[in-house]
Design a protein around this motif. Structure first.
Motif, PDB file in Angstrom:
ATOM      1  N   MET A  27      -3.825   0.364  10.278  1.00 43.14           N
ATOM      2  CA  MET A  27      -4.354   1.447   9.471  1.00 43.14           C
ATOM      3  C   MET A  27      -4.640   0.948   8.056  1.00 43.14           C
ATOM      4  O   MET A  27      -3.804   0.291   7.438  1.00 43.14           O
ATOM      5  N   VAL A  28      -5.801   1.250   7.561  1.00 37.93           N
ATOM      6  CA  VAL A  28      -6.165   0.815   6.217  1.00 37.93           C
ATOM      7  C   VAL A  28      -5.399   1.648   5.195  1.00 37.93           C
ATOM      8  O   VAL A  28      -5.314   2.869   5.303  1.00 37.93           O
ATOM      9  N   SER A  29      -4.838   0.982   4.217  1.00 41.04           N
ATOM     10  CA  SER A  29      -4.098   1.670   3.167  1.00 41.04           C
ATOM     11  C   SER A  29      -5.030   2.599   2.392  1.00 41.04           C
ATOM     12  O   SER A  29      -6.218   2.329   2.257  1.00 41.04           O
ATOM     13  N   GLY A  47       0.782  -1.231   0.000  1.00 38.83           N
ATOM     14  CA  GLY A  47       0.000   0.000   0.000  1.00 38.83           C
ATOM     15  C   GLY A  47       0.812   1.279   0.000  1.00 38.83           C
ATOM     16  O   GLY A  47       0.256   2.369  -0.008  1.00 38.83           O
ATOM     17  N   ASP A  48       2.144   1.162   0.016  1.00 37.79           N
ATOM     18  CA  ASP A  48       2.979   2.365  -0.066  1.00 37.79           C
ATOM     19  C   ASP A  48       3.140   2.775  -1.528  1.00 37.79           C
ATOM     20  O   ASP A  48       3.134   1.937  -2.420  1.00 37.79           O
ATOM     21  N   THR A  49       3.330   4.054  -1.733  1.00 37.64           N
ATOM     22  CA  THR A  49       3.499   4.561  -3.096  1.00 37.64           C
ATOM     23  C   THR A  49       4.972   4.806  -3.394  1.00 37.64           C
ATOM     24  O   THR A  49       5.683   5.403  -2.589  1.00 37.64           O
ATOM     25  N   VAL A  50       5.410   4.314  -4.555  1.00 36.15           N
ATOM     26  CA  VAL A  50       6.755   4.611  -5.041  1.00 36.15           C
ATOM     27  C   VAL A  50       6.603   5.369  -6.353  1.00 36.15           C
ATOM     28  O   VAL A  50       6.069   4.826  -7.329  1.00 36.15           O
ATOM     29  N   ALA A  51       7.017   6.625  -6.343  1.00 33.48           N
ATOM     30  CA  ALA A  51       6.924   7.437  -7.556  1.00 33.48           C
ATOM     31  C   ALA A  51       8.195   7.303  -8.375  1.00 33.48           C
ATOM     32  O   ALA A  51       9.280   7.084  -7.822  1.00 33.48           O
ATOM     33  N   VAL A  52       8.048   7.390  -9.689  1.00 40.05           N
ATOM     34  CA  VAL A  52       9.231   7.363 -10.553  1.00 40.05           C
ATOM     35  C   VAL A  52       9.060   8.435 -11.614  1.00 40.05           C
ATOM     36  O   VAL A  52       7.954   8.686 -12.097  1.00 40.05           O
TER      37      VAL A  52
END
Lengths: 550, 550
Positions: free
Chosen positions: B1-3, A73-78
């Motif tokens: 915590m919900v994503s 659920g984490d965001t990795v931007a490129v």
């Protein structure tokens, strides 16, 4: 009474597996470890990876991200051109459970900052070509959360730009484990990518893709193209556009070859086509026009029978005709960011081959029918949600439904509900349904200008215009443009007594807009309005069309 | 915590659609209405249907079944050769929500009766060729529930057999609505088909397929074969075998042509291949051998470049070699009823083309690697459930996991649990994993004999043998057979003082077994046993192998 078929027949690990395009690369690496997967740079001594190597490198990337504390659920931007790290990110990022957010490399710092904030990016990978704008964007972030910045330095394009990250991509990935035991997502509905679109309003919306849709969208592209195993694919379409229409995953599914390409230029395209035996490529009409309009010496080197996929509102018949004469096999598709790129196709029929080239091009320019694995594309009356008659006359709105439709807009339940709530995805594009059931766009989506393959929101430009003290009202429409397909034309109504020059308005735009969005055409007029005071964009579009042909 | 990716992004009709192969025919009928879908009979004046017509006829069938009160979760059995009604049943039956139970046309009445009872069939469609055996089967049913019986009368094969049903297929279907508004299943996990297998015990087990698996299995076949749109497919593989390995749905997905064929004979195969421009066909080794062993005049008419898919434990290298010399492009696959037919493939590598034809055939005869959309095929130690080393030596059991695995065994939770419970489907086939990761079967599944493409359970024959008063013990193993692939060899230990002839034992078998299961080889011996009294089938297999080569 429960049916006998619903008793004691549970889903288990033996008979149920989430659909995810990550499965594709695992198979290709296992079955075809020695087959070429990726090439980049000079044919003699450039980068070459086989599927075993590419898979190992993506696992290493996934592992490095995981070690950096990035996960589900984490965001990795490129912010990357179509280079090897961009291909790798399409696998490595979701392998650790994270969501890949590809940023349009032409964006300005404030828009990037907005996206990093809104997407809550925990890391960003940035090619040194874009280090300066990213540095500024990072300084503009509102979030106080730390963000991991990785410099992607391209051996073949080292500008000596300032390093803005904590380490280089290669250093970072080297710290990962090439045997990383990544997991498929727990649910195929989990997010895999986040793509910001200017959509129909000026504020970017975060389109969320899920694993199931990415899997089925990729397979649809294979089916549509009858794409064989080991196809050689030239990366002319930016991967930051709808994840390159899912093609990083398509090529993995086919154990094909990713021919990476930093800059889309006719010479480089032809060189790569010849050097690597390219069989397939995609692009907006402007990309194909580059070849059509290139000099004869270059054209004469082009291989025959290369399959070209083109998307765009209405590819000029001259382009279709030119491509055909050059020996390309053209497939015309249609879709939006919200549908993982193409989700309908102008499926061709053998009898069309007996038509004249112009009449054939006219048929092939349509938006067509649903993609193989998309549920439906239809022209509906947006009021009644009923299909318009297939008479080629009655206008309605193009709508999609099926698995190749986004999960929704990130943190925007209103827009998600508005867009999907009625059980169909509203494209905003106006069209008719022809007697053979094929969709044909009649009027471009009201608010979007597609210029050189890029979406430009007219509302965004209008917002900027309205900030200028001399402007009373402004409306921006698409003006047909031979080179760019469309270009924004700004119609401005000045405040009584106010004075301003086109040059001053352009300078004003530069403060707020990315370079590619700066309008080329300005007209000062009294804006045509309806009785209720609404600006009649339809009338302006006609004026712009007239201006284009003058 | 919900994503953030799990908030406010629900499944709707706009972005989620159940996976079902019924979607394929709807698309082909819409996009390619005039393209040929099905041919049958003489090329000049036989049956020809395009996709629009075939779709209308299947909707009519679905409607007629629905009008007859058949719906969700009901079983519709069919006993049909590869004729047009069989293709139609693969769509019409699930369109009304029912489950298609294709019966092996070679079965005996008591086995059919068992299946009708166990599957709780509410209707049965029977070709008049099998009217007599079906009439007997119906009389043997234990169920008191009514069953709708429909006579399928083939214009090209009317034997004048007794009508046993209430009406003919054409009459029945004519009563349906060609515009029937069928619905996709509510859940992609819903059942679409029921296929009885003799499995590893004598009692047939009902293998349940679901829509999701049928959809993905069909797409896997397309991907494996790089099968282009509008492929022309010859129906040599019985559709009652694992629903023809999902090919009725495959051909719909490709808007291809179903070339129907009642009887598999070399002459008819060649005629159809030539007349209709066949591009693809499937079959057990014996089907391909028919062509290899046909006379030269016939062979000389064969088109080149036809793709042939072969499944079977170990296709004889001579067959592979012969097919190659005749210009066929052979793909070797492996699977079981429980995996929708093929779920692994011996994926070929370009460098193999440089090997001699025999060494190449040896490589191509392996069971290979997982199908594109299957999760995994592995050789595991059934005790530890760990993969055996890839040394080509260590034996283990072939196991599958993924979406192309059955829902389970109908009304048999114990067998389902035993088969799937550990998270892998147990094939019962013994194999090694070679250094390149490819699976190679070393010993056939302990209890199954595959004769002419049919599964014969050795335990079923043993059960029959044990019923004979003269028999003390019996063991049945597969004996290699040039024509049939394998044939059952019965080893019998007589009771002290008892006497019986081979002819008497065969007559005894005829009372209980279908004709194709009657053993051809009998030997009277003292059975080799382990210290604990278990019969050593391994030793018997060696004897049978020896007997075959004598």
């Amino acid at each position: 009474m429960v049916s006998i078929y619903d008793q004691d027949l549970p889903q288990t690990d033996a008979n149920y597996r989430v659909l995810s395009p990550l499965d594709f690369i695992e198979r290709s690496a296992f079955v075809y470890p020695d087959y070429p997967a990726l090439v980049y740079g000079p044919a003699q001594n450039g980068i070459k990876m086989n599927w075993s190597q590419l898979y190992a490198r993506t696992r290493q990337l996934g592992s490095a991200l995981s070690k950096a504390g990035i996960g589900k659920g984490d965001t990795v931007a490129v912010m990357l051109p179509n280079t090897p790290p961009m291909v790798q990110a399409h696998f490595g990022v979701p392998m650790c459970g994270a969501v890949l957010n590809t940023l349009n490399t032409r964006l300005d710092a404030s828009t990037i900052a907005y996206m990093l904030d809104h997407g809550e990016a925990r890391a960003v990978l940035v090619d040194s070509e874009f280090a300066a704008v990213m540095k500024e964007a990072l300084s503009l972030r509102e979030s106080k959360e730390p963000i991991l910045v990785i410099d992607v330095v391209d051996t073949y394009f080292d500008t000596g730009a300032e390093r803005i990250g904590s380490q280089t991509y290669e250093e970072f990935v080297d710290g990962g484990d090439p045997d990383y035991e990544w997991q498929l997502p727990a649910n195929e509905w989990d997010a895999i990518a986040l793509n910001y679109t200017s959509g129909t309003t000026g504020k970017p919306k975060g389109v969320v893709y899920h694993h199931r849709g990415a899997y089925l969208g990729a397979l649809s592209n294979v089916l549509e193209w009858d794409m064989p195993k080991h196809a050689v694919y030239l990366w002319t379409l930016p991967m930051f556009h709808c994840n390159g229409w899912t093609f990083p995953w398509v090529i993995a599914a086919r154990a094909g070859v990713n021919v990476c390409l930093r800059k889309v230029e006719a010479q480089a395209m032809v060189d790569n086509m010849v050097d690597y035996g390219v069989t397939h490529y995609c692009g907006a009409p402007i990309v194909h026009s580059l070849l059509v309009n290139s000099d004869e010496a270059l054209k004469s080197r082009l291989p025959k029978g290369v399959s070209a996929m083109v998307a765009g509102a209405a590819p000029p018949a001259t382009m279709i005709e030119g491509m055909e004469r050059m020996g390309f096999v053209l497939t015309h598709v249609y879709g939006l960011t919200e549908t993982y790129g193409p989700a309908s196709v102008c499926a061709q029929h053998a009898p069309w081959n007996e038509l004249g080239i112009q009449e054939r091009a006219q048929r092939n320019a349509r938006q067509g029918v649903r993609y193989h694995l998309q549920g439906a594309v239809q022209v509906l009356d947006p009021q009644t949600m009923q299909p318009v008659p297939a008479d080629g006359q009655t206008m309605g709105e193009i709508m999609f439904r099926g698995n190749i439709t986004m999960k929704g807009y990130l943190k925007n339940p209103e827009a998600t509900q508005e867009s999907l709530g009625a059980g169909w995805f509203h494209t905003g594009d106006l069209a008719v349904c022809e007697p053979d059931g094929y969709v044909r766009i009649k009027d471009r989506s009201k608010d979007i200008i597609i210029s050189g393959g890029e979406n430009i929101s007219s509302i965004e430009i209008e917002d900027v215009m309205y900030r200028h003290p001399a402007v009373q009202a402004a409306a921006v429409v698409a003006q047909p443009d031979e080179r760019w397909g469309e270009a924004p034309h700004v119609y401005v109504e000045l405040r009584p007594g106010a004075e301003v020059t086109v040059e001053e308005l352009r300078a004003h735009c530069r403060q707020y807009l990315a370079g590619f969005k700066i309008p080329r055409h300005f007209s000062f007029i009294e804006l045509p309005k309806t009785a209720t005071g609404k600006i009649q964009k339809f009338a302006l579009r006609q004026q712009a069309k007239q201006a284009a042909s003058d």
